[in-house]
Design an enzyme around this catalytic site. Structure first.
Site, short mmCIF file in Angstrom:
data_model
loop_
_atom_site.label_atom_id
_atom_site.label_comp_id
_atom_site.label_asym_id
_atom_site.label_seq_id
_atom_site.Cartn_x
_atom_site.Cartn_y
_atom_site.Cartn_z
N PHE A 11 5.88 43.73 20.19
CA PHE A 11 6.48 45.02 19.81
C PHE A 11 5.40 46.09 19.54
O PHE A 11 5.34 47.11 20.23
CB PHE A 11 7.37 44.77 18.59
CG PHE A 11 7.72 45.96 17.78
CD1 PHE A 11 8.26 47.11 18.38
CD2 PHE A 11 7.56 45.95 16.40
CE1 PHE A 11 8.59 48.22 17.61
CE2 PHE A 11 7.90 47.04 15.63
CZ PHE A 11 8.41 48.18 16.23
N ASN A 32 -0.03 35.49 25.32
CA ASN A 32 0.37 34.19 25.90
C ASN A 32 1.88 34.10 26.07
O ASN A 32 2.40 33.07 26.48
CB ASN A 32 -0.14 33.03 25.04
CG ASN A 32 0.64 32.91 23.74
OD1 ASN A 32 1.21 33.91 23.28
ND2 ASN A 32 0.67 31.74 23.17
N GLY A 36 5.98 37.33 22.71
CA GLY A 36 5.97 38.63 23.40
C GLY A 36 7.02 38.63 24.51
O GLY A 36 7.54 37.59 24.90
N LEU A 73 -3.88 42.30 17.79
CA LEU A 73 -2.50 42.37 17.28
C LEU A 73 -1.73 41.08 17.56
O LEU A 73 -0.52 41.01 17.31
CB LEU A 73 -1.77 43.55 17.95
CG LEU A 73 -2.41 44.92 17.72
CD1 LEU A 73 -1.85 45.94 18.70
CD2 LEU A 73 -2.19 45.40 16.31
N TYR A 145 2.03 32.23 7.73
CA TYR A 145 1.72 33.62 8.07
C TYR A 145 0.89 34.27 6.96
O TYR A 145 -0.17 34.85 7.23
CB TYR A 145 3.02 34.39 8.28
CG TYR A 145 2.84 35.78 8.83
CD1 TYR A 145 2.45 35.99 10.15
CD2 TYR A 145 3.05 36.91 8.03
CE1 TYR A 145 2.29 37.28 10.66
CE2 TYR A 145 2.90 38.19 8.53
CZ TYR A 145 2.51 38.37 9.84
OH TYR A 145 2.36 39.63 10.34
#
Ligand code: UDP
Length: 310
Positions: A11, A32, A36, A73, A145
């Site tokens: 994004f 990869n 995405g 990113l 995360y």
């Protein structure tokens, strides 16, 4: 300028590539395609000066020719990905970040690292300044995360201190806009999809938890300014206007003209109670602040989700 953008199919990565191309730069997109979208790559590939490398940054990467900027990113960023992709996220934030730092170092490029407000965890300081060390559960459901991104910041700083790599960190707060995945799992794609389908909007917990939502074009303006600034340490990028989750649900229902109602669901573990950036540093160092009002940003995002198949 020639820039490498990792997470180019994601994004924010997509929008950063678009912006750099529009500014006349050459862009090598790396992704990869774990989370995405192929659609983003297809649309970028139609543009002049863009090339794509399908690659997992957990493996080292060499790029032919000069590189002036690396925008890192790459990383799944939706809480729904934290559990199923836990090890992958930790590896992306450790080995992946190191490989991209090595690339920047060998090319003499400036490295812009996308960190996150999740470094602050469920914050005890409000609003959050960059000097706050955070309140993170190291073994909780969000820890791959949160701790991954905290480790990544340590890696960026270590590379800078050890090798002199030119680096800069941004901590990105909740961002929304066109090109989010419909099945992303985050609040805006969920609520907009549900409202457009006339399904109940799933508010987790009592909906009194807060977030502060930044429109993607505002964020991208901050990101492209970041490597042009010599300041190394983290800079918050986000919109300081705070809103409750229940208010977001009500606004989405109103702006879509939907007849959906609100349905309460259990609150996920370790869901931060509140979040709002202090953007004093971004104002001082980058001359940056958001300009798009939430209503306009929400309407543009709703328009996008109407135009794509959900
Ligand atoms: N949320 C919600 N319903 C949804 C998705 C998210 O109530 O369908 C809440 C979530 O519990 C959190 C906030 O919205 O309090 C933002 O969640 P998101 O997943 O977008 O990102 P976070 O800021 O938690 O990383």
């Amino acid at each position: 300028m020639r820039a490498v953008v990792t997470g180019a199919a994601g994004f924010i990565g997509y929008h950063v590539c678009q912006r750099l191309l529009r500014d006349g730069h050459e862009v090598v997109g790396v992704d990869n395609l774990e989370t995405g979208q192929q659609r983003n790559v297809d649309d970028l590939t139609k543009l002049a000066r863009f090339s794509f490398v399908q690659h997992n940054i957990i493996e080292p990467l060499d790029i032919d020719g000069a590189v002036d900027r690396v925008f890192n990113l790459a990383c799944p960023a939706s809480p729904v990905d934290f559990e199923p992709r836990a090890v992958f996220i930790l590896r992306t934030c450790s080995e992946g970040v190191r490989h991209m730092l090595d690339l920047a170092f060998h090319k003499g490029a400036r490295f812009m690292h996308a960190s996150t407000s999740e470094c602050y965890g469920d914050p005890h300081e409000h609003p959050q300044r960059e000097t706050y060390y955070g309140h993170v559960n190291p073994i909780g459901p969000r820890s791959p995360y949160d701790e991954g991104k905290r480790f990544a910041e340590a890696m960026v700083m270590a590379h800078h201190r050890t090798h002199g790599t030119a680096v800069g960190i941004v901590r990105i707060f909740n961002t929304y806009g066109p090109r989010m995945r419909g099945n992303d799992g985050r609040i805006l794609p969920n609520f907009i999809r549900q409202a457009l389908h006339g399904e109940p909007l799933t508010v987790y917990g009592d909906g009194s938890q807060t977030r502060s939502f930044c429109y993607v074009d505002d964020l991208v303006e901050g990101i492209v300014r970041r490597p042009e600034c010599d300041f190394v340490e983290p800079i918050n990028l986000g919109n300081p206007i705070e809103v409750t989750v229940r208010e977001v649900a009500e606004e989405v229902i109103e702006l879509t003209g939907s007849r959906s109602r609100i349905e309460v669901r259990p609150l996920p573990g370790d869901d931060p109670r509140k979040r709002r950036p202090d953007i004093t540093r971004a104002r001082e160092k980058l001359g940056w602040e958001p300009t798009v009002p939430r209503r306009d940003g929400f309407l543009r995002t709703i328009e996008y989700f109407r135009s794509v198949e959900l």
